[in-house]
Design a protein around this motif. Structure first.
Motif, PDB file in Angstrom:
ATOM      1  N   ASP A 186       0.847  -1.190   0.000  1.00  0.00           N
ATOM      2  CA  ASP A 186       0.000   0.000   0.000  1.00  0.00           C
ATOM      3  C   ASP A 186       0.884   1.242   0.000  1.00  0.00           C
ATOM      4  OD1 ASP A 186      -2.256  -1.551   0.046  1.00  0.00           O
ATOM      5  OD2 ASP A 186      -2.381  -1.581   2.224  1.00  0.00           O
ATOM      6  N   VAL A 187       1.592   1.448  -1.077  1.00  0.00           N
ATOM      7  CA  VAL A 187       2.481   2.591  -1.218  1.00  0.00           C
ATOM      8  C   VAL A 187       1.751   3.655  -2.035  1.00  0.00           C
ATOM      9  CG1 VAL A 187       4.707   3.328  -2.118  1.00  0.00           C
ATOM     10  CG2 VAL A 187       4.459   1.059  -1.140  1.00  0.00           C
ATOM     11  N   PRO A 188       1.748   4.911  -1.592  1.00  0.00           N
ATOM     12  CA  PRO A 188       0.993   5.948  -2.306  1.00  0.00           C
ATOM     13  C   PRO A 188       1.360   6.075  -3.783  1.00  0.00           C
ATOM     14  CG  PRO A 188       1.652   6.761  -0.163  1.00  0.00           C
ATOM     15  CD  PRO A 188       2.313   5.415  -0.340  1.00  0.00           C
ATOM     16  N   SER A 189       2.639   6.021  -4.106  1.00  0.00           N
ATOM     17  CA  SER A 189       3.013   6.164  -5.522  1.00  0.00           C
ATOM     18  C   SER A 189       2.486   4.996  -6.344  1.00  0.00           C
ATOM     19  CB  SER A 189       4.532   6.273  -5.661  1.00  0.00           C
ATOM     20  OG  SER A 189       5.158   5.110  -5.132  1.00  0.00           O
ATOM     21  N   LEU A 190       2.513   3.784  -5.774  1.00  0.00           N
ATOM     22  CA  LEU A 190       1.964   2.627  -6.486  1.00  0.00           C
ATOM     23  C   LEU A 190       0.443   2.704  -6.558  1.00  0.00           C
ATOM     24  CD1 LEU A 190       4.148  -0.366  -5.262  1.00  0.00           C
ATOM     25  CD2 LEU A 190       4.256   0.864  -7.419  1.00  0.00           C
ATOM     26  N   GLN A 191      -0.173   3.221  -5.518  1.00  0.00           N
ATOM     27  CA  GLN A 191      -1.629   3.386  -5.560  1.00  0.00           C
ATOM     28  C   GLN A 191      -2.026   4.380  -6.643  1.00  0.00           C
ATOM     29  OE1 GLN A 191      -2.791   4.506  -1.593  1.00  0.00           O
ATOM     30  NE2 GLN A 191      -2.990   2.396  -0.913  1.00  0.00           N
ATOM     31  N   GLN A 192      -1.246   5.436  -6.794  1.00  0.00           N
ATOM     32  CA  GLN A 192      -1.529   6.420  -7.827  1.00  0.00           C
ATOM     33  C   GLN A 192      -1.410   5.782  -9.209  1.00  0.00           C
ATOM     34  OE1 GLN A 192       1.137   9.747  -7.790  1.00  0.00           O
ATOM     35  NE2 GLN A 192      -0.025  10.895  -9.287  1.00  0.00           N
ATOM     36  N   LEU A 193      -0.373   4.970  -9.416  1.00  0.00           N
ATOM     37  CA  LEU A 193      -0.221   4.292 -10.703  1.00  0.00           C
ATOM     38  C   LEU A 193      -1.353   3.285 -10.926  1.00  0.00           C
ATOM     39  CD1 LEU A 193       3.637   3.715 -10.703  1.00  0.00           C
ATOM     40  CD2 LEU A 193       2.350   5.304 -12.136  1.00  0.00           C
ATOM     41  N   GLN A 194      -1.772   2.598  -9.851  1.00  0.00           N
ATOM     42  CA  GLN A 194      -2.873   1.641  -9.968  1.00  0.00           C
ATOM     43  C   GLN A 194      -4.171   2.356 -10.337  1.00  0.00           C
ATOM     44  OE1 GLN A 194      -2.854  -1.749  -9.753  1.00  0.00           O
ATOM     45  NE2 GLN A 194      -4.992  -1.661 -10.328  1.00  0.00           N
ATOM     46  N   LEU A 195      -4.422   3.507  -9.721  1.00  0.00           N
ATOM     47  CA  LEU A 195      -5.630   4.271 -10.041  1.00  0.00           C
ATOM     48  C   LEU A 195      -5.592   4.793 -11.482  1.00  0.00           C
ATOM     49  CD1 LEU A 195      -6.197   6.205  -6.702  1.00  0.00           C
ATOM     50  CD2 LEU A 195      -7.524   4.300  -7.604  1.00  0.00           C
ATOM     51  N   ALA A 196      -4.418   5.199 -11.941  1.00  0.00           N
ATOM     52  CA  ALA A 196      -4.294   5.653 -13.331  1.00  0.00           C
ATOM     53  C   ALA A 196      -4.579   4.506 -14.291  1.00  0.00           C
ATOM     54  CB  ALA A 196      -2.902   6.224 -13.577  1.00  0.00           C
ATOM     55  N   HIS A 197      -4.103   3.304 -13.941  1.00  0.00           N
ATOM     56  CA  HIS A 197      -4.365   2.135 -14.783  1.00  0.00           C
ATOM     57  C   HIS A 197      -5.852   1.792 -14.772  1.00  0.00           C
ATOM     58  CE1 HIS A 197      -4.662  -2.240 -15.587  1.00  0.00           C
ATOM     59  NE2 HIS A 197      -3.864  -1.900 -16.586  1.00  0.00           N
ATOM     60  N   THR A 198      -6.480   1.840 -13.608  1.00  0.00           N
ATOM     61  CA  THR A 198      -7.919   1.549 -13.519  1.00  0.00           C
ATOM     62  C   THR A 198      -8.723   2.561 -14.327  1.00  0.00           C
ATOM     63  OG1 THR A 198      -7.568   0.613 -11.318  1.00  0.00           O
ATOM     64  CG2 THR A 198      -9.824   1.195 -11.899  1.00  0.00           C
ATOM     65  N   THR A 199      -8.339   3.825 -14.240  1.00  0.00           N
ATOM     66  CA  THR A 199      -9.030   4.867 -15.000  1.00  0.00           C
ATOM     67  C   THR A 199      -8.899   4.629 -16.503  1.00  0.00           C
ATOM     68  OG1 THR A 199      -8.608   6.446 -13.235  1.00  0.00           O
ATOM     69  CG2 THR A 199      -9.182   7.352 -15.386  1.00  0.00           C
ATOM     70  N   SER A 200      -7.704   4.291 -16.947  1.00  0.00           N
ATOM     71  CA  SER A 200      -7.519   4.045 -18.378  1.00  0.00           C
ATOM     72  C   SER A 200      -8.256   2.792 -18.827  1.00  0.00           C
ATOM     73  CB  SER A 200      -6.031   3.953 -18.718  1.00  0.00           C
ATOM     74  OG  SER A 200      -5.445   2.853 -18.059  1.00  0.00           O
ATOM     75  N   GLU A 201      -8.350   1.792 -17.959  1.00  0.00           N
ATOM     76  CA  GLU A 201      -9.107   0.574 -18.285  1.00  0.00           C
ATOM     77  C   GLU A 201     -10.592   0.903 -18.445  1.00  0.00           C
ATOM     78  OE1 GLU A 201      -9.648  -3.261 -19.287  1.00  0.00           O
ATOM     79  OE2 GLU A 201      -7.686  -2.507 -18.694  1.00  0.00           O
ATOM     80  N   ARG A 202     -11.109   1.722 -17.569  1.00  0.00           N
ATOM     81  CA  ARG A 202     -12.522   2.105 -17.676  1.00  0.00           C
ATOM     82  C   ARG A 202     -12.775   3.002 -18.885  1.00  0.00           C
ATOM     83  NH1 ARG A 202     -13.954   2.836 -11.303  1.00  0.00           N
ATOM     84  NH2 ARG A 202     -13.883   0.614 -10.847  1.00  0.00           N
ATOM     85  N   ALA A 203     -11.805   3.835 -19.232  1.00  0.00           N
ATOM     86  CA  ALA A 203     -11.949   4.663 -20.440  1.00  0.00           C
ATOM     87  C   ALA A 203     -11.993   3.778 -21.684  1.00  0.00           C
ATOM     88  CB  ALA A 203     -10.802   5.663 -20.534  1.00  0.00           C
ATOM     89  N   LEU A 204     -11.210   2.700 -21.690  1.00  0.00           N
ATOM     90  CA  LEU A 204     -11.253   1.758 -22.812  1.00  0.00           C
ATOM     91  C   LEU A 204     -12.611   1.058 -22.875  1.00  0.00           C
ATOM     92  CD1 LEU A 204      -9.936   0.219 -25.138  1.00  0.00           C
ATOM     93  CD2 LEU A 204      -9.034  -1.382 -23.442  1.00  0.00           C
ATOM     94  N   GLN A 205     -13.115   0.642 -21.730  1.00  0.00           N
ATOM     95  CA  GLN A 205     -14.434  -0.005 -21.712  1.00  0.00           C
ATOM     96  C   GLN A 205     -15.517   0.959 -22.214  1.00  0.00           C
ATOM     97  OE1 GLN A 205     -14.896  -1.294 -17.664  1.00  0.00           O
ATOM     98  NE2 GLN A 205     -13.514  -3.041 -17.901  1.00  0.00           N
ATOM     99  N   LEU A 206     -15.410   2.219 -21.835  1.00  0.00           N
ATOM    100  CA  LEU A 206     -16.388   3.211 -22.294  1.00  0.00           C
ATOM    101  C   LEU A 206     -16.283   3.423 -23.802  1.00  0.00           C
ATOM    102  CD1 LEU A 206     -18.575   5.275 -21.566  1.00  0.00           C
ATOM    103  CD2 LEU A 206     -16.740   6.932 -21.186  1.00  0.00           C
ATOM    104  N   ALA A 207     -15.057   3.471 -24.321  1.00  0.00           N
ATOM    105  CA  ALA A 207     -14.888   3.651 -25.769  1.00  0.00           C
ATOM    106  C   ALA A 207     -15.447   2.459 -26.527  1.00  0.00           C
ATOM    107  CB  ALA A 207     -13.414   3.861 -26.102  1.00  0.00           C
ATOM    108  N   ILE A 208     -15.248   1.261 -25.989  1.00  0.00           N
ATOM    109  CA  ILE A 208     -15.812   0.066 -26.634  1.00  0.00           C
ATOM    110  C   ILE A 208     -17.328   0.101 -26.547  1.00  0.00           C
ATOM    111  CG2 ILE A 208     -15.993  -2.443 -26.425  1.00  0.00           C
ATOM    112  CD1 ILE A 208     -13.013  -2.437 -25.650  1.00  0.00           C
ATOM    113  N   ARG A 209     -17.850   0.561 -25.419  1.00  0.00           N
ATOM    114  CA  ARG A 209     -19.308   0.652 -25.262  1.00  0.00           C
ATOM    115  C   ARG A 209     -19.899   1.652 -26.246  1.00  0.00           C
ATOM    116  NH1 ARG A 209     -23.958   0.650 -25.462  1.00  0.00           N
ATOM    117  NH2 ARG A 209     -25.488   0.932 -23.827  1.00  0.00           N
ATOM    118  N   ARG A 210     -19.178   2.718 -26.509  1.00  0.00           N
ATOM    119  CA  ARG A 210     -19.658   3.733 -27.446  1.00  0.00           C
ATOM    120  C   ARG A 210     -19.558   3.275 -28.898  1.00  0.00           C
ATOM    121  NH1 ARG A 210     -17.252   9.233 -24.750  1.00  0.00           N
ATOM    122  NH2 ARG A 210     -18.761   9.352 -23.060  1.00  0.00           N
TER     123      ARG A 210
END
Length: 193
Positions: A62-86
Motif C-alpha cells: 500500500d504505497v501511495p506512488s503505487l496506488q496512484q499508478l494503480q488508479l491511473a491504470h484503472t481509469t484508463s481501463e474504464r476509459a477503454l471499456q467506455l470507448a468500446i461501449r460507445r
C-alpha cells in the motif's frame, strides 16, 4: 593485547561494511537486469548465458506512488471499456411537436450518433494505447519499488549488525581502555606513547 583486539574489531567492522557493499552491488546489478531482488540466480563472470530463472512474484503493498499508478491504470481501463461501449451507441428517441399541413401534430424523432458508422475505432485505439501505457508505468513503478525496498532492507540489516557489533564489542573495550588509562594516571604511571 587490547590494542590488537581493538584493531581486530575495527577490521571486523570493515569486513561487515565490505560485505554490505557487495550485497548492495548485487541488488543494484539485479535491478539493472530487471530481476527481482530475491531472484534465484548465481552471478558468474562469464559470457555464457545460464538457463532462465523463474522470477519470484512480489507481494502487493500500500504505497501511495503505487496506488496512484494503480488508479491511473484503472481509469484508463474504464476509459477503454467506455470507448468500446460507445462503439454501439444508443439510438436517441426524442418526442416533439411538428406541423403537417398547418396542423400541429405530435412527432417522434430519433438520431444515431456518428460512431455507428466508424465503429469508434479512433477512440478505442487511443484508449487502448493509454491503457497499455498506464499498465507499463504500473509495472515499472512496482519493479522500482521492489528494488528500492530490497536495497533499503539490506542497508537496514547491515546498519543493525554494525550497531550491534559496536555496542557489543567496541564500546566495552573502549570503556575499559579509558578506565585503565585513568587508573594508570592516578598511579602516576601513564605513558602517553
Amino acid at each position: 593485547a587490547r590494542a590488537f583486539r581493538l584493531e581486530r574489531t575495527t577490521r571486523g567492522h570493515e569486513l561487515a561494511a565490505a560485505t554490505a557493499a557487495v550485497a548492495r552491488g548485487r541488488l543494484e546489478l539485479l535491478a539493472l537486469l530487471g530481476l527481482h531482488p530475491e531472484a534465484p540466480i548465481e552471478l558468474l563472470p562469464t559470457l555464457e548465458l545460464p538457463p532462465a530463472a523463474v522470477e519470484a512474484g512480489a507481494e502487493g503493498t500500500d504505497v501511495p506512488s503505487l496506488q496512484q499508478l494503480q488508479l491511473a491504470h484503472t481509469t484508463s481501463e474504464r476509459a477503454l471499456q467506455l470507448a468500446i461501449r460507445r462503439q454501439w451507441p444508443d439510438l436517441v428517441l426524442s418526442p416533439g411537436f411538428g406541423e403537417e399541413d398547418a396542423q400541429p401534430r405530435a412527432a417522434l424523432g430519433f438520431s444515431v450518433p456518428l460512431p455507428l458508422f466508424s465503429g469508434n475505432d479512433e477512440a478505442i485505439a487511443k484508449a487502448r494505447a493509454e491503457r497499455d501505457l498506464a499498465a507499463e508505468a504500473l509495472r515499472c513503478g512496482h519493479e522500482q519499488f521492489v528494488q528500492e525496498l530490497a536495497l533499503a532492507q539490506q542497508q537496514e540489516r547491515a546498519a543493525s549488525e554494525q550497531r550491534e557489533r559496536l555496542t557489543r564489542e567496541l564500546l566495552p573495550m573502549a570503556a575499559q581502555q579509558v578506565e585503565d588509562g585513568r587508573r594508570l594516571a592516578e598511579l602516576g604511571q601513564l605513558d602517553t606513547l
